[in-house]
Scaffold this active site. Structure first.
Site, short mmCIF file in Angstrom:
data_model
loop_
_atom_site.label_atom_id
_atom_site.label_comp_id
_atom_site.label_asym_id
_atom_site.label_seq_id
_atom_site.Cartn_x
_atom_site.Cartn_y
_atom_site.Cartn_z
N SER A 77 0.80 -1.23 0.00
CA SER A 77 0.00 0.00 0.00
C SER A 77 0.83 1.27 0.00
CB SER A 77 -0.92 0.02 1.22
OG SER A 77 -1.75 -1.11 1.20
N ASP A 135 -17.55 0.83 -0.35
CA ASP A 135 -16.63 -0.27 -0.06
C ASP A 135 -17.31 -1.27 0.87
OD1 ASP A 135 -14.66 -2.02 0.68
OD2 ASP A 135 -13.51 -0.54 1.84
N ASP A 188 -10.92 -6.38 0.39
CA ASP A 188 -10.25 -5.29 1.09
C ASP A 188 -9.58 -5.89 2.31
OD1 ASP A 188 -10.73 -1.97 1.15
OD2 ASP A 188 -9.97 -2.90 3.01
N HIS A 212 -14.78 -0.07 4.32
CA HIS A 212 -14.51 1.22 4.97
C HIS A 212 -15.71 2.16 4.92
CE1 HIS A 212 -10.20 0.49 5.56
NE2 HIS A 212 -10.30 -0.22 4.44
N CYS A 234 -7.72 2.21 2.13
CA CYS A 234 -8.86 1.49 1.57
C CYS A 234 -8.49 0.89 0.22
CB CYS A 234 -10.05 2.44 1.43
SG CYS A 234 -11.41 1.71 0.52
#
Lengths: 395, 632
Positions: free
Chosen positions: B329, B353, B368, B374, B388
């Site tokens: 990430s 999400d 996720d 999220h 996210c």
């Protein structure tokens, strides 16, 4: 007739000699002078002067060759003093006595050589010394004088030129000690001793035919001698002579370094104590067999030629004495001693300059070493005895 | 004899003798002439040759090796020093009996078979009359024993030599590197010029700066003509051309910051790279575990080397530039910027999400990291703050790989950064062309989703992540990373590779998102900003561990530990005027926010808040006060 050396009859001698002056003008000139020290003690002044000069040069070079240390110089000075005493003693022995005693000297010498083979002590694989009561000496040194003396004495009584039988007899006299010394083994000394006897034979009038025949025989036997007569190290020394660069760090090292030392000295030399080859230890045996390389490096060709000149003058004086000798014995002995001396000089310099194989022959009276100096000086003493004998027998 | 009748006639005999003597005299004269000719030949005709020979005998040209350039950190702390070491050497040409000499030496100093074996190898490639080393690092007692027996050992000498010493031991092993003895292979690759330059020098840089700056550090060899005697003993120096010492290196690295970063990693394996945002200078460069470079300087023992080579922790592996990890990430800020620039998203773009994402016409669920998602309206700031994934899946699907690849490449991913250290690995950011070439397959839409999250094919070194972060902090100015700040006091200018154009409000958005990662209540990297009096912006990441090397036996506990995710954190500070950018990687650390972020915090605190005077106090090694004060 009385001898001028006898002081109690000094007055009569001078009167008597005046009569002789008219009859023998060429020998009598010196007799008119009062008996000097040199005459009384049978000293040949020109020869003595040259020898002292030579020894002086020798000690000077030796000091440099030992890197400025006085150890060797002091030792050698002591040896030389003993040698001069030996010369003095030898000069004052009547010549007749040498002739009469030479067979006994010879027999004793050969006896000691035999003894060396059995009870001798040695170094580096050779038995050369006899040790008696802690005192060491080399019997072969005595033979250096005994052999030419015996040959000369032997020929003295024969008609000359020598007959075949006489030549054979002389050769036997030479061969016995030569063979014994080869067994030690010491080929160099053996050859030199044989040469001294052969010189006497040659000077006595050995016929050219025989000399020629011997030369042919020698050439013919060269191959068998190389094949079976020489040891490996001897062969290597001879090979080194022809190609010293082949093995620079091995057998060729000595010759390579001595040639570099002599050559780099040039005409004027690098200066006393300034020779890099000798002072930095590149030159092996620099204070013994290779000492002329030190001299040539530091004093250049000038020095080397001056030294040669000294030797030439000594040899010339020796030849002159032999010419003046009245009897066969003295004549042959003086000639042999002189020529042998020259051979020493030639072999040593030839070896150091790479003309001859490396054999252990020191440079006479310059190389460090006691026995050889004493023998040489005793030889010169005999030469003086011969030189002064002529006057003795004139009367 | 009866027939021998002629009588002795003295006159005839005398004449005979004289004739014979005259012939002999002629021979004597001829032989004397030979001797004189010989002297003339040696001393006049061939004088020059023999003069040369005798000079070659006594005069030797000896190389005088230059002293290797010293290496300092930015404040003048010494990182690479030269110290005298005593070596027993032998001149082969002066030895008549090598075995005997070795045997004698063996009785005087400690000498093992390996020494003798290596010595014989060195003998093979020596130059004539060159001293060949037999034993290094003699003790004082051994030196004494050798010198007492000097006269028995012609051709043997004890030589003082300066060898490298690294006072900070393992702290800079991966950046400064180390020197070692010139190897057989290196020698074979030497050019004529190299052979000349390395005369008398026995060491060469093997890794790190020691290798990459070898030319600068080496210096120029000097020569001296020395007079030696037959035993090889030097008597005097006749002529000398001094060597020129190697240049001094001053690094951007800060020894204290390095120490802090290394300690912050603790017992973990991993890497910390800190970069000066304004210059690209590397301030800290940590790869753990490390090793003591001093072991290598005069030849490492087989046992020590095996221990380092076979360790499961691979201490010799330079994680900062050779370790290629999925960046995870930590790519999100870059990708966000790219999406903004490409117009795929804007500030208002919101994504629902539910905890998973599904491509059209595909049944596969892309999950996720947060199981229940999220929220219903996730925007870019929230997507960065909480990391996210679905937001970025959605963006990646609407974007394309060409755009992503272009953006990543401009930030330095997928290519070597060009740092002044050797053996850097390039990492990888995939493209259509790459996949076709390397895998023989077309690009699938699902590949977009992996790429945007820094997974799948994506690989990056910690250094690349630090450069990427510094470039973001710079709002697009991409500096080439540099370890060396000055050579012999001459500053090496920072090098701008290029500038990434983006609208200021887009940079602001990314800054805001990364700051929120550290300060928002839902932020994943809150530990990075704890108790600091300046603002930090960062991004966490985790990378799945793909597999363990086959054929190695680890106990199950260790195996389990090594299957955990790698923890990543990239950050810069202060937000209002960025000075320093950091990338932290902790192998098997599991959570970027929990394990990696605190490490970054220590680095920021030390760099931006510490009192300057404290520089010396924490350092393990000596500090050169006269060089102090260089501080970026």
């Amino acid at each position: 007739m009385s001898c001028p050396g006898q002081s109690s009859q000094k007055m009569e001698v001078s009167v008597a000699s005046r009569d002789y002056m008219h009859r023998l003008p060429d020998t009598g000139g010196s007799l008119s002078r009062p008996a000097s020290f040199s005459r009384r003690w049978h000293i040949d002044v020109p020869l003595l002067t040259l020898l002292i000069l030579l020894c002086g040069v020798g000690l000077t070079v030796l000091y440099s060759a030992s890197g400025g240390e006085t150890h060797y110089v002091r030792r050698q000075a002591v040896f030389l003093c003993i040698a001069f005493v030996a010369m003095f003693v030898a000069a004052n022995v009547p010549l007749d006595m040498y002739r009469r005693w030479s067979p006994w000297l010879y027999v004793a010498g050969c006896g000691m050589l035999v003894a060396v083979l059995f009870v001798g002590v040695g170094a580096k694989g050779a038995q050369r010394w006899l040790e008696i009561g802690g005192f060491r000496f080399q019997p072969s040194e005595a033979l250096k004088l005994a052999v030419p003396m015996s040959v000369a004495a032997f020929l003295h009584r024969r008609t000359l030129p020598p007959s075949f039988i006489t030549v054979l007899g002389a050769l036997v006299i030479v061969a016995i000690p030569a063979a014994l010394i080869v067994r030690q083994p010491d080929l160099g000394t053996s050859i030199l001793i044989a040469a001294s006897g052969l010189f006497a034979l040659y000077l006595a009038g050995l016929s050219w035919k025989m000399i020629g025949g011997a030369a042919v025989a020698l050439v013919a036997s060269a191959w068998p001698i190389w094949q079976w007569g020489l040891r490996d190290y001897q062969k290597q020394r001879i090979m080194t002579l022809f190609d010293p660069d082949a093995d620079r760090l091995g057998a060729g090292w000595n010759i390579f370094q001595s040639k570099a030392a002599i050559g780099s000295g040039g005409v004027y030399g690098k200066g006393y104590m300034q020779g890099t080859q000798s002072q930095l230890d590149f030159l092996p045996e620099s204070h013994t067999d290779f000492i002329i390389a030190v001299l040539s490096e530091e004093w250049g060709m000038r020095g080397a030629l001056l030294l040669l000149l000294l030797y030439v003058l000594i040899i010339a004086r020796g030849i002159y004495i032999s010419f003046m000798a009245q009897h066969v014995f003295g004549r042959l002995l003086a000639g042999s001693i002189t020529l042998t001396f020259f051979v020493y000089v030639f072999v040593n310099i030839g070896m150091v300059t790479g003309l001859l194989p490396v054999v252990g022959v020191p440079l006479p009276l310059v190389s460090h070493g006691g026995t050889s100096a004493i023998t040489l000086m005793a030889g010169f003493g005999i030469l003086m005895a011969i030189g002064t004998e002529q006057r003795r027998v004139t009367f | 004899m009866a027939h021998d009748l002629h009588l002795k006639d003295p006159l005839i005999e005398q004449r005979l003798f004289r004739n014979r003597m005259l012939v002999a005299l002629a021979a004597v004269v001829v032989l004397l002439g030979v001797l004189v000719a010989r002297f003339y030949n040696l001393q006049v005709v061939n004088y020059d040759d023999y003069r040369t020979q005798s000079d070659e005998n006594r005069i030797q040209v000896r190389p005088v090796p230059p002293t290797r350039g010293l290496i300092y950190d930015r404040n003048g702390a010494l990182l690479a020093d030269n110290r005298p070491s005593y070596t027993l050497s032998i001149v082969h040409e002066r030895i008549r009996d090598m075995d005997g000499t070795l045997e004698l030496i063996g009785r005087l100093v400690q000498l093992d078979d390996a020494d003798v074996k290596k010595f014989h190898q060195r003998l093979q490639r020596r130059r004539p009359f060159e001293p060949v080393p037999l034993r290094y690092r003699l003790t004082e007692e051994e030196i004494a024993r050798i010198s007492v027996n000097e006269f028995r050992l012609p051709g043997v000498s004890v030589e003082a030599e300066l060898v490298r010493y690294y006072p900070q031991t393992d702290l800079f092993a991966h950046s400064v590197g180390y020197v070692g003895r010139i190897s057989e292979r290196e020698l074979e690759d030497f050019s004529e010029e190299d052979v000349r330059r390395y005369r008398g020098t026995q060491s060469i840089g093997k890794v790190g700066l020691e290798k990459s700056y070898e030319d600068v550090l080496l210096g120029e060899v000097g020569f001296e003509n020395v007079e030696t005697n037959a035993r090889g003993r030097v008597l005097r120096v006749l002529e000398r051309q001094d060597p020129q010492p190697g240049s001094e290196l001053t690094l951007h690295l800060d020894a204290r910051l390095q120490q802090v970063a290394s300690e912050a990693l603790g017992e973990n394996r991993g890497s910390v790279v800190a970069i000066d945002v304004k210059t690209g200078g590397v301030l800290a460069f940590v790869s753990k575990p490390s090793f003591d470079p001093n072991l290598f300087v005069t030849g490492i023992s087989v046992k020590d080397y095996k221990a380092l080579r076979d360790s499961i922790d691979v201490p010799l592996f330079n994680r900062a530039i050779q370790g290629q990890y999925p960046p995870g990430s930590t790519l999100k800020p870059l990708m966000g910027l790219g999406g903004l620039a490409a117009g795929v998203i804007d500030r208002q773009t919101k994504v629902r999400d539910p905890g998973w994402y599904k491509l059209p016409n595909d049944t596969r669920l892309y999950r996720d990291w947060k199981r229940w998602g999220h929220g219903k309206k996730v925007d870019l700031i929230q997507a960065l703050t909480e990391s996210c994934d679905v937001y970025f899946y959605d963006m990646a699907h609407r974007w394309n790989i060409d755009g992503m690849h272009d953006m990543a490449t401009r930030f330095g991913l997928g290519a070597r950064t060009g740092i002044d250290l050797p053996v850097e690995r390039p990492g990888l950011f995939p493209s259509r062309a790459w996949k076709r070439g390397a895998r023989g397959m077309p690009w699938f839409p699902g590949d977009n989703l992996n790429a945007v999250l820094g997974q799948g094919f994506v690989l990056a070194t910690p250094l690349q992540l630090a450069v990427m972060t510094a470039t973001i902090a710079n709002r697009g100015t991409h500096y080439k990373p540099q370890v060396v700040m000055a050579i012999d006091g001459v500053e090496q200018p920072p090098e701008v590779l290029h500038h990434i154009e983006a609208r200021p409000e887009h940079w602001d958005l990314i800054f805001e998102g990364m700051e929120s990662v550290v300060y928002d209540t839902h932020g994943t990297g809150k530990k990075a900003g704890a108790d600091l009096d300046f603002r930090v912006a960062g991004k966490t990441g985790t990378a799945q561990v793909v597999g363990i090397a086959q054929g190695e036996e680890y106990d199950s506990e260790a195996l389990k530990e090594r299957h955990r995710d790698h923890a990543l954190f990239v950050a810069f500070a202060p937000v209002d005027d960025p000075q320093i950018a950091v990338a932290v990687l902790v192998e098997n650390g599991e959570t970027g926010g929990g394990v990696a972020a605190p490490v970054a915090r220590e680095v920021f605190f030390d760099w931006l808040s510490r009192p300057f005077e404290d520089t010396a106090s924490v350092l393990p090694g000596p500090v050169q006060p006269e060089n102090g004060g260089i501080r970026g």
